[in-house]
Motif scaffolding. Structure first.
Motif, PDB file in Angstrom:
ATOM      1  N   UNK A  33      26.233 -78.403 -11.159  1.00  0.00           N
ATOM      2  CA  UNK A  33      25.430 -79.478 -11.732  1.00  0.00           C
ATOM      3  C   UNK A  33      25.307 -79.304 -13.244  1.00  0.00           C
ATOM      4  N   UNK A  34      25.188 -78.053 -13.661  1.00  0.00           N
ATOM      5  CA  UNK A  34      25.098 -77.779 -15.093  1.00  0.00           C
ATOM      6  C   UNK A  34      26.395 -78.207 -15.769  1.00  0.00           C
ATOM      7  N   UNK A  35      27.481 -77.876 -15.109  1.00  0.00           N
ATOM      8  CA  UNK A  35      28.803 -78.243 -15.611  1.00  0.00           C
ATOM      9  C   UNK A  35      28.893 -79.754 -15.816  1.00  0.00           C
ATOM     10  N   UNK A 113      24.915 -81.178  -2.645  1.00  0.00           N
ATOM     11  CA  UNK A 113      25.565 -80.215  -1.752  1.00  0.00           C
ATOM     12  C   UNK A 113      27.090 -80.326  -1.805  1.00  0.00           C
ATOM     13  N   UNK A 114      27.600 -81.528  -2.027  1.00  0.00           N
ATOM     14  CA  UNK A 114      29.046 -81.703  -2.083  1.00  0.00           C
ATOM     15  C   UNK A 114      29.537 -81.605  -3.513  1.00  0.00           C
ATOM     16  N   UNK A 115      30.533 -80.780  -3.767  1.00  0.00           N
ATOM     17  CA  UNK A 115      31.017 -80.584  -5.129  1.00  0.00           C
ATOM     18  C   UNK A 115      32.536 -80.440  -5.134  1.00  0.00           C
ATOM     19  N   UNK A 116      33.152 -81.010  -6.171  1.00  0.00           N
ATOM     20  CA  UNK A 116      34.573 -80.742  -6.378  1.00  0.00           C
ATOM     21  C   UNK A 116      34.642 -79.363  -7.026  1.00  0.00           C
ATOM     22  N   UNK A 117      35.223 -78.417  -6.315  1.00  0.00           N
ATOM     23  CA  UNK A 117      35.156 -77.038  -6.769  1.00  0.00           C
ATOM     24  C   UNK A 117      36.294 -76.718  -7.735  1.00  0.00           C
ATOM     25  N   UNK A 118      37.491 -77.110  -7.356  1.00  0.00           N
ATOM     26  CA  UNK A 118      38.600 -76.869  -8.276  1.00  0.00           C
ATOM     27  C   UNK A 118      39.717 -77.860  -7.988  1.00  0.00           C
ATOM     28  N   UNK A 192      36.032 -85.374 -15.163  1.00  0.00           N
ATOM     29  CA  UNK A 192      35.501 -86.473 -15.958  1.00  0.00           C
ATOM     30  C   UNK A 192      33.980 -86.568 -15.816  1.00  0.00           C
ATOM     31  N   UNK A 193      33.268 -86.898 -16.920  1.00  0.00           N
ATOM     32  CA  UNK A 193      31.820 -87.110 -16.765  1.00  0.00           C
ATOM     33  C   UNK A 193      31.558 -88.436 -16.030  1.00  0.00           C
TER      34      UNK A 193
END
Lengths: 443, 334
Positions: A33-35, A113-118, A192-193
């Protein structure tokens, strides 16, 4: 006895483990989230396509869900691409990560909870060219001669048309909005933001969801929900023009009484009609890519056929690409140029539609084919692949299909098989074909 | 729509009849009636008052026969007068019941209305913010604070505030009430108005603090539910900004349950905050009827309770109508 206990403990998370999971999750989520919140400069996400013919390239995409039961690797290293102007079908059982792949492309994975990790998702977008102040650069109407070429004054500059107050007139684009200078850029959607992503959502990529019954906001009229997209993405367009465009779209998707439907609320329409409205919303800004996430699953068979016909027809009209996500092989056979077969978050086989349907290689693909009801065969019982999609938490590092596979070999307990390029268009991840490829290279 | 409303109003007549009967029986079954309470003390003193005289006065008030038939008779007597528009005269205040209610309603309505506005101004944005940042710092803080405040009984928080801000810090008039005792009798206009306002700050703050939590939690839960809806994903997929998604698509949908709750707050708005008014010694309708109830003042208690019952019935009807207004899917049937 001991085995039994172990077996039972497999699905049981002790308090200590659960605490560890929660701690790890909150740490990971906070980082991601910080990213996302950090200011991201355009240089960081502008990249290059591997193949300029592609419109989207997924490259080793990992999308994880940090759940209370552990990290769910919903998309675990997916690589495939969507060539411009083609239809790509993504097939697999429920829970294979098809939808999450497409949601990642829209940056719509349910955060936090869901994140694009790499990994990266490269998309060829038409972005607005910005001047040094970060504003869009408008294109003005110019005086032209009979041949349509710009007239030039004595200094070689273009002569602009002026309105009554002596201001330059902004040229209108084909949608009736202001025309701005555009540039073709390849962006990495994974980095992308959200701010910039909003310019792509609805304008460059639009999405049709699985559930037409719940995908429209119940408290706004159809017209309101259509106009919203037009007002947002077509700048400088008048209210009347927006309405005109919305009604035109309703007409295009085959709604008999567009003006009447424009004023209606979603609950007054049937499922098929609502899906048509969703398609109309998706088409409003002439997107380059339409993601159709199981567009026909919730509809009955006759409507399914109509919607598929509509999608095919539209693809020709807007000259875009379609990423079709489905578990229905029949739909894929009918629509797709390329097919990607996913299993437990990984692509296990991909190729052209002929490759997959005429020469399926992976035992899973073969199983899927067999489990499709056919008219010309008489069988007592429909084939079904034994077992279930494995629990995506703590996935082992061997072929995920091993336990359900009827062609399982000794090698399969080894590490996850890499891709075997069977033909230039056909790739499969299975040990069965490793040797074949080797023989070919040796011979 | 008109047909629906008429039907509901006709139906509510029966509800009100039942309500009035139950209230009347309960009041009559209270162990001490008005006569016992006011005159009972005189009897023990060896004065001229004796049991016969008391019984005679009771008969005069129609309180002598406490058998089922007697109460029923009393009830129908009250009902007959009520239907003729005569709510009777309050035993305690010696004024017509409707006058007591109307005269004291203003201040109660003022307090409740202003508090409600503040409650909503605080609760709705806060609830939305908490839902959007679920399990964030703000969410946890707001939840803990709201839960704590909700758990306080009115009289406790009220007295705590009186002790702290009026007695210790002397920010407010420690003698409570509606106007300062130091204010000259003839004062009117703005001076009096501001003095009254000053006295109403504490009770309003207490009311807001006590009620803001439930509205905030309600709004938070609703927002969370809507945030997970498919159509919100659609709205995001259109490319709408997060603000537009939340304040147009989400908020409009959370309004559906919200208006129904608000409409049912109607009786509370006019009925006064009984305990708060009593604690702060504010002569509103709540305190007046509280005193009347304690004394067994049947006409006022009946009048007040019927007033609340009618408001409740109207509130529920209003919330049904509002439902149809905010949710296009709801159509009021026949």
């Amino acid at each position: 006895m001991a085995v039994d206990k172990q077996e039972r403990n497999k699905h049981y998370i002790s308090r200590k483990e659960s605490r560890e999971i929660a701690k790890n999750n909150s740490k990971m989520i906070r980082n991601f989230e910080k990213q996302k919140k950090r200011k991201i400069r355009p240089e960081e996400y502008v990249t290059e396509m591997k193949d300029p013919n592609n419109i989207v390239e997924f490259d080793d995409l990992h999308t994880f869900f940090f759940s209370d039961a552990g990290t769910v690797k919903a998309v675990n290293g997916v690589t495939f691409s969507v060539p411009a102007g083609s239809t790509v079908g993504v097939v697999g059982e429920s829970g294979c990560g098809k939808s999450v792949t497409s949601l990642s492309l829209m940056q719509l994975v349910q955060a936090p909870s869901g994140q694009i990790v790499s990994g990266s998702i490269r998309f060829r977008a038409d972005m607005f060219k910005l001047d040094e102040h970060g504003r869009k650069i408008p294109v003005y109407e110019t005086e032209t001669d009979e041949d349509g070429n710009d007239k030039l004054d004595e200094n070689g500059n273009k002569i602009y048309k002026l309105d009554a107050r002596g201001k330059k007139i902004i040229k209108k684009n084909e949608l009736g909005g202001n025309m701005y200078e555009m540039e073709r850029e390849v962006v990495d959607i994974a980095k992308m933001p959200t701010q910039a992503m909003r310019m792509i959502r609805g304008r460059e990529i639009s999405m049709i969801f699985q559930e037409p019954m719940t995908s429209l906001n119940p408290v706004f009229t159809i017209g309101n929900q259509l106009d919203e997209v037009g007002k947002l993405h077509i700048e400088g367009i008048s209210k009347e023009k927006v309405k005109e465009r919305s009604i035109e779209m309703l007409n295009l998707v085959g709604i008999a009484d567009p003006e009447g439907v424009y004023k209606k609320y979603p609950h007054e329409l049937s499922g098929g009609m609502r899906q048509r409205v969703m398609i109309a919303i998706a088409l409003l800004c002439n997107p380059k890519l339409i993601i159709a996430d199981e567009p026909t699953t919730a509809l009955d068979v006759t409507i399914q056929a109509q919607i598929l016909d509509l999608l095919r027809e539209i693809k020709g009209k807007i000259n875009g690409s379609i990423m079709l996500i489905t578990h229905d092989l029949g739909v894929v056979a009918e629509m797709a140029d390329y097919v990607v077969v996913m299993y437990a978050g990984k692509v296990i086989e991909m190729g052209t539609a002929e490759d997959i349907f005429d020469r399926p290689l992976h035992p899973y693909t073969i199983g899927l084919q067999k489990s499709k009801p056919t008219v010309d065969q008489v069988t007592d019982e429909l084939y079904c692949i034994p077992g279930f999609v494995p629990n995506p938490i703590n996935m082992p590092n061997y072929c995920y299909f091993r336990d359900r596979c009827d062609k399982c070999m000794e090698k399969c307990s080894g590490e996850y098989p890499g891709y075997v390029q069977v033909t230039p268009t056909h790739k499969v991840a299975c040990y069965l074909y490793k040797d074949m490829a080797k023989e070919e290279t040796n011979g | 729509m008109v047909k629906y409303i008429v039907k509901r109003l006709l139906l509510s007549i029966f509800i009100l009849l039942g309500v009035s009967m139950i209230i009347y029986f309960i009041i009559r079954l209270m162990p001490m009636d008005y006569i016992d309470q006011t005159l009972g003390g005189l009897m023990s003193g060896g004065s001229a008052m004796n049991q016969e005289k008391i019984d005679a006065i009771k008969a005069l008030y129609g309180l002598d026969d406490n058998s089922f038939g007697g109460i029923l008779k009393g009830y129908f007597g009250w009902l007959g007068r009520f239907l003729k528009g005569d709510m009777g005269t309050s035993y305690m205040y010696n004024e017509k019941v409707e006058d007591v209610i109307i005269d004291n309603m203003g201040i109660s309505f003022g307090i409740s209305f202003v508090s409600l506005i503040f409650e909503l101004i605080i609760a709705i944005p806060l609830g939305i913010k908490c839902a959007v940042n679920q399990y964030g710092k703000l969410d946890y803080t707001a939840t803990v604070v709201c839960m704590t405040l909700m758990a306080f009984p009115t009289f406790f928080l009220g007295n705590l505030f009186i002790m702290l801000f009026a007695d210790k810090l002397q920010w407010f008039d420690p003698s409570l009430g509606l106007v300062s005792t130091s204010l000259p009798v003839g004062t009117s206009g703005w001076v009096r108005f501001w003095d009254m306002m000053w006295h109403l700050v504490l009770p309003m703050v207490v009311l807001v603090l006590l009620n803001v939590g439930s509205y905030m939690r309600y709004q938070r839960t609703n927002t969370l539910e809507v945030l997970n809806a498919d159509y919100i994903r659609t709205a995001r997929a259109k490319g709408l900004s997060e603000n537009k998604v939340i304040y147009k698509h989400v908020f409009r949908n959370t309004m559906i349950p919200l208006v129904t709750v608000l409409a049912s707050a109607l009786p509370m708005l006019f009925g006064g905050a009984m305990i708060t008014e009593t604690v702060f010694n504010i002569p509103g309708i709540g305190k007046k009827t509280y005193d009347a109830l304690m004394k067994g003042d049947i006409p006022l208690a009946m009048g007040y309770n019927m007033f609340i019952a009618i408001l409740t019935v109207l509130g529920i009807l209003l919330s049904d109508i509002m439902y149809a207004v905010v949710d296009p899917r709801v159509k009021l049937g026949k």
